[in-house]
Write a protein that holds these residues in place. Structure first.
Motif, PDB file in Angstrom:
ATOM      1  N   PHE A   1       1.056  -1.076   0.118  1.00 21.34           N
ATOM      2  CA  PHE A   1      -0.041  -0.012  -0.177  1.00 21.34           C
ATOM      3  C   PHE A   1       0.796   1.234   0.160  1.00 21.34           C
ATOM      4  N   GLU A   2       0.356   2.204  -0.873  1.00 22.50           N
ATOM      5  CA  GLU A   2       1.207   3.572  -1.065  1.00 22.50           C
ATOM      6  C   GLU A   2       1.207   4.576   0.500  1.00 22.50           C
ATOM      7  N   THR A   3       0.056   4.393   1.062  1.00 22.62           N
ATOM      8  CA  THR A   3       0.074   5.431   2.235  1.00 22.62           C
ATOM      9  C   THR A   3      -0.635   4.499   3.339  1.00 22.62           C
ATOM     10  N   SER A   4      -0.365   4.743   4.469  1.00 28.37           N
ATOM     11  CA  SER A   4      -0.939   4.138   5.643  1.00 28.37           C
ATOM     12  C   SER A   4      -2.429   4.475   5.895  1.00 28.37           C
ATOM     13  N   GLN A   5      -2.946   5.674   5.377  1.00 30.23           N
ATOM     14  CA  GLN A   5      -4.057   6.054   5.305  1.00 30.23           C
ATOM     15  C   GLN A   5      -4.944   5.251   4.492  1.00 30.23           C
ATOM     16  N   TYR A   6      -4.605   5.152   3.104  1.00 35.33           N
ATOM     17  CA  TYR A   6      -5.334   4.432   2.235  1.00 35.33           C
ATOM     18  C   TYR A   6      -5.295   2.811   2.701  1.00 35.33           C
ATOM     19  N   PHE A   7      -4.397   2.121   3.282  1.00 32.74           N
ATOM     20  CA  PHE A   7      -4.249   0.815   3.783  1.00 32.74           C
ATOM     21  C   PHE A   7      -5.454   0.829   4.889  1.00 32.74           C
ATOM     22  N   SER A   8      -5.354   1.858   6.058  1.00 31.45           N
ATOM     23  CA  SER A   8      -6.201   1.684   7.046  1.00 31.45           C
ATOM     24  C   SER A   8      -7.750   1.691   6.383  1.00 31.45           C
ATOM     25  N   THR A   9      -7.942   2.706   5.338  1.00 28.28           N
ATOM     26  CA  THR A   9      -9.398   2.621   4.740  1.00 28.28           C
ATOM     27  C   THR A   9     -10.030   1.237   4.301  1.00 28.28           C
ATOM     28  N   VAL A  10      -8.816   0.630   3.451  1.00 31.40           N
ATOM     29  CA  VAL A  10      -9.330  -0.578   2.698  1.00 31.40           C
ATOM     30  C   VAL A  10      -9.201  -1.695   3.771  1.00 31.40           C
ATOM     31  N   PHE A  11      -8.410  -1.770   4.831  1.00 25.46           N
ATOM     32  CA  PHE A  11      -8.291  -2.564   5.720  1.00 25.46           C
ATOM     33  C   PHE A  11      -9.753  -2.749   6.554  1.00 25.46           C
ATOM     34  N   LYS A  12     -10.201  -1.535   6.891  1.00 27.14           N
ATOM     35  CA  LYS A  12     -11.506  -1.690   7.479  1.00 27.14           C
ATOM     36  C   LYS A  12     -12.450  -1.943   6.779  1.00 27.14           C
ATOM     37  N   LYS A  13     -12.453  -1.611   5.544  1.00 22.94           N
ATOM     38  CA  LYS A  13     -13.916  -1.881   4.740  1.00 22.94           C
ATOM     39  C   LYS A  13     -13.894  -3.444   4.423  1.00 22.94           C
ATOM     40  N   LYS A  14     -12.461  -4.055   4.400  1.00 21.82           N
ATOM     41  CA  LYS A  14     -12.316  -5.370   3.950  1.00 21.82           C
ATOM     42  C   LYS A  14     -12.580  -6.425   5.295  1.00 21.82           C
ATOM     43  N   THR A  15     -12.295  -5.857   6.575  1.00 19.15           N
ATOM     44  CA  THR A  15     -12.248  -6.887   7.638  1.00 19.15           C
ATOM     45  C   THR A  15     -13.178  -6.276   8.756  1.00 19.15           C
ATOM     46  N   GLY A  16     -13.713  -4.927   8.640  1.00 20.48           N
ATOM     47  CA  GLY A  16     -14.675  -4.184   9.599  1.00 20.48           C
ATOM     48  C   GLY A  16     -14.141  -3.843  10.851  1.00 20.48           C
ATOM     49  N   GLU A  17     -12.762  -3.864  10.724  1.00 14.35           N
ATOM     50  CA  GLU A  17     -11.972  -3.056  12.067  1.00 14.35           C
ATOM     51  C   GLU A  17     -10.828  -2.455  11.308  1.00 14.35           C
ATOM     52  N   SER A  18     -10.305  -1.489  12.378  1.00 12.47           N
ATOM     53  CA  SER A  18      -9.208  -0.769  11.978  1.00 12.47           C
ATOM     54  C   SER A  18      -7.812  -1.665  12.149  1.00 12.47           C
ATOM     55  N   PRO A  19      -6.883  -1.484  11.524  1.00 11.56           N
ATOM     56  CA  PRO A  19      -5.592  -1.936  11.679  1.00 11.56           C
ATOM     57  C   PRO A  19      -5.132  -2.241  13.153  1.00 11.56           C
ATOM     58  N   ARG A  20      -5.317  -0.849  13.888  1.00 10.45           N
ATOM     59  CA  ARG A  20      -5.175  -1.193  15.340  1.00 10.45           C
ATOM     60  C   ARG A  20      -5.690  -1.888  15.913  1.00 10.45           C
ATOM     61  N   GLN A  21      -7.371  -1.993  15.700  1.00 11.03           N
ATOM     62  CA  GLN A  21      -8.103  -2.819  16.388  1.00 11.03           C
ATOM     63  C   GLN A  21      -7.549  -4.245  16.238  1.00 11.03           C
TER      64      GLN A  21
END
Length: 107
Positions: A84-104
């Motif tokens: 992922f090019e940015t952590s913001q984009y990663f966090s957005t996609v991660f939450k969309k796909k898993t239902g939780e934030s990377p930190r969660q």
């Protein structure tokens, strides 16, 4: 199996080792010596996902594993390691796909 299908299967099987590469549909297809539509066709038949969706799926699965390891990576490090090019984009996609934030997910 046709050699074309086998070529796509082998590429997809090895994709997890190269997730931080900036893949595009063109580069994935070219890697298999195929056109975009032919590569997409075989990818969809093999994975039941488009190439872009499969790439994101693989990146998120790798990220989930990295976030759960004892070695603590920052969100930015995980994002980069997974392509992922940015952590913001990663966090957005991660939450969309898993239902939780990377930190969660690390808890």
């Amino acid at each position: 199996l046709s050699s074309t299908r086998r070529s796509v299967e082998m590429f997809l099987a090895g994709l997890n080792e190269h997730l931080n590469y900036p893949w595009t549909l063109d580069t994935m297809a070219k890697h298999c010596n195929l056109g975009r539509s032919r590569f997409s066709y075989y990818c969809k038949r093999i994975t039941n996902m488009t190439p872009a969706d499969y790439l994101v799926h693989c990146r998120i699965e790798k990220a989930k594993k990295l976030l759960k390891t004892k070695q603590k990576f920052t969100i930015s490090e995980v994002a980069y390691k997974c392509g992922f090019e940015t952590s913001q984009y990663f966090s957005t996609v991660f939450k969309k796909k898993t239902g939780e934030s990377p930190r969660q997910h690390t808890l």
